[in-house]
Write an enzyme that holds these catalytic residues in place. Structure first.
Site, PDB file in Angstrom:
ATOM      1  N   ALA A 268      -7.672  -5.042   0.817  1.00  0.00           N
ATOM      2  CA  ALA A 268      -8.228  -6.225   1.484  1.00  0.00           C
ATOM      3  C   ALA A 268      -9.201  -6.941   0.560  1.00  0.00           C
ATOM      4  O   ALA A 268      -9.200  -8.174   0.465  1.00  0.00           O
ATOM      5  CB  ALA A 268      -8.909  -5.834   2.788  1.00  0.00           C
TER       6      ALA A 268
ATOM      7  N   ASP B  53      -5.492   3.164   1.361  1.00  0.00           N
ATOM      8  CA  ASP B  53      -6.706   2.467   0.953  1.00  0.00           C
ATOM      9  C   ASP B  53      -6.640   0.969   1.268  1.00  0.00           C
ATOM     10  O   ASP B  53      -6.891   0.119   0.422  1.00  0.00           O
ATOM     11  CB  ASP B  53      -6.993   2.705  -0.527  1.00  0.00           C
ATOM     12  CG  ASP B  53      -5.830   2.353  -1.437  1.00  0.00           C
ATOM     13  OD1 ASP B  53      -4.739   2.008  -0.935  1.00  0.00           O
ATOM     14  OD2 ASP B  53      -6.004   2.407  -2.668  1.00  0.00           O
ATOM     15  N   CYS B  54      -6.331   0.656   2.526  1.00  0.00           N
ATOM     16  CA  CYS B  54      -6.202  -0.748   2.936  1.00  0.00           C
ATOM     17  C   CYS B  54      -7.508  -1.510   2.726  1.00  0.00           C
ATOM     18  O   CYS B  54      -7.494  -2.700   2.419  1.00  0.00           O
ATOM     19  CB  CYS B  54      -5.738  -0.851   4.383  1.00  0.00           C
ATOM     20  SG  CYS B  54      -6.837  -0.067   5.560  1.00  0.00           S
ATOM     21  N   TRP B  55      -8.649  -0.843   2.869  1.00  0.00           N
ATOM     22  CA  TRP B  55      -9.947  -1.477   2.637  1.00  0.00           C
ATOM     23  C   TRP B  55     -10.044  -1.994   1.197  1.00  0.00           C
ATOM     24  O   TRP B  55     -10.576  -3.074   0.951  1.00  0.00           O
ATOM     25  CB  TRP B  55     -11.077  -0.479   2.922  1.00  0.00           C
ATOM     26  CG  TRP B  55     -10.915   0.784   2.128  1.00  0.00           C
ATOM     27  CD1 TRP B  55     -10.224   1.910   2.505  1.00  0.00           C
ATOM     28  CD2 TRP B  55     -11.369   1.046   0.802  1.00  0.00           C
ATOM     29  NE1 TRP B  55     -10.239   2.851   1.493  1.00  0.00           N
ATOM     30  CE2 TRP B  55     -10.939   2.340   0.429  1.00  0.00           C
ATOM     31  CE3 TRP B  55     -12.107   0.309  -0.125  1.00  0.00           C
ATOM     32  CZ2 TRP B  55     -11.222   2.902  -0.810  1.00  0.00           C
ATOM     33  CZ3 TRP B  55     -12.390   0.883  -1.361  1.00  0.00           C
ATOM     34  CH2 TRP B  55     -11.947   2.173  -1.681  1.00  0.00           C
TER      35      TRP B  55
ATOM     36  N   GLN C 203       0.840  -1.195   0.000  1.00  0.00           N
ATOM     37  CA  GLN C 203       0.000   0.000   0.000  1.00  0.00           C
ATOM     38  C   GLN C 203       0.874   1.242   0.000  1.00  0.00           C
ATOM     39  O   GLN C 203       1.887   1.290   0.678  1.00  0.00           O
ATOM     40  CB  GLN C 203      -0.884  -0.032   1.232  1.00  0.00           C
ATOM     41  CG  GLN C 203      -1.797   1.150   1.374  1.00  0.00           C
ATOM     42  CD  GLN C 203      -2.614   1.055   2.648  1.00  0.00           C
ATOM     43  OE1 GLN C 203      -3.216   0.047   2.933  1.00  0.00           O
ATOM     44  NE2 GLN C 203      -2.611   2.127   3.413  1.00  0.00           N
TER      45      GLN C 203
END
Length: 175
Positions: free
Chosen positions: A95, A90-92, A85
């Site tokens: 994921a 924007d880890c969502w 990342q």
């Protein structure tokens, strides 16, 4: 998971679910000119990165082959360990990408095969991805310009410094 895969299979079978792009027409035009594609809808400009009045400092858009002479779109398939990342946070998003990376059929639908940077095929600087949007699959095209600072990618990148599918995937989602 089995129910989800059955729904997915039905989605892929259904007619007119993909809003196609002009990918093939663009490729044919680039074959004639020998040029790299410039995306007219997502220009390598600060306005493509922010709505803020003050632009981020030190941003330079670079083409992939200027970032790495032996660049690959995808070096060895897709895996969640490919993804690093960047500054976007924007880890969502990543994921969800890691989740679909577990399904070979789904990832091949979302990231169509046959895309390359270096190799035997001619390179035109255009990549395509598919996203589910408002009940339909939409194909998104992006060029190979990526935002950098001091010669380094500032947003998502791959763990391998010569692999670029995560950067283009994130760019396509942003577009």
């Amino acid at each position: 998971m089995e129910e989800l895969m059955n729904q997915l299979n039905e989605t892929f079978k259904a007619d007119n679910l993909v809003m196609t792009s002009n990918y093939q027409n663009i490729i044919e035009e680039l074959e004639l000119t020998g040029e790299l594609w410039d995306d007219p809808e997502f220009r390598p400009e600060i306005s493509s990165l922010t709505y803020e009045d003050i632009a981020p400092k030190g941003i330079k858009w670079m083409r992939t082959l200027d970032l790495h002479k032996k660049a690959f779109f995808m070096a060895d398939g897709v895996s969640k360990s490919d993804i690093i990342q960047g500054e976007l946070g924007d880890c969502w998003f990543w994921a969800s990408v890691a989740t679909i990376a577990n399904s070979k059929r789904l990832i091949e639908w979302v990231i169509p095969s046959g895309q390359s940077i270096t190799g035997n095929a001619p390179y035109y600087g255009i990549f395509r991805f598919r996203f589910w949007q408002f009940g339909k699959w939409v194909e998104i095209l992006v060029d190979d310009y990526l935002p950098t600072r001091d010669g380094q990618l500032i947003y998502a990148r791959s763990e391998a410094d010569n692999e670029f599918w995560p950067s283009f995937f994130e760019k396509a989602f942003a577009k």
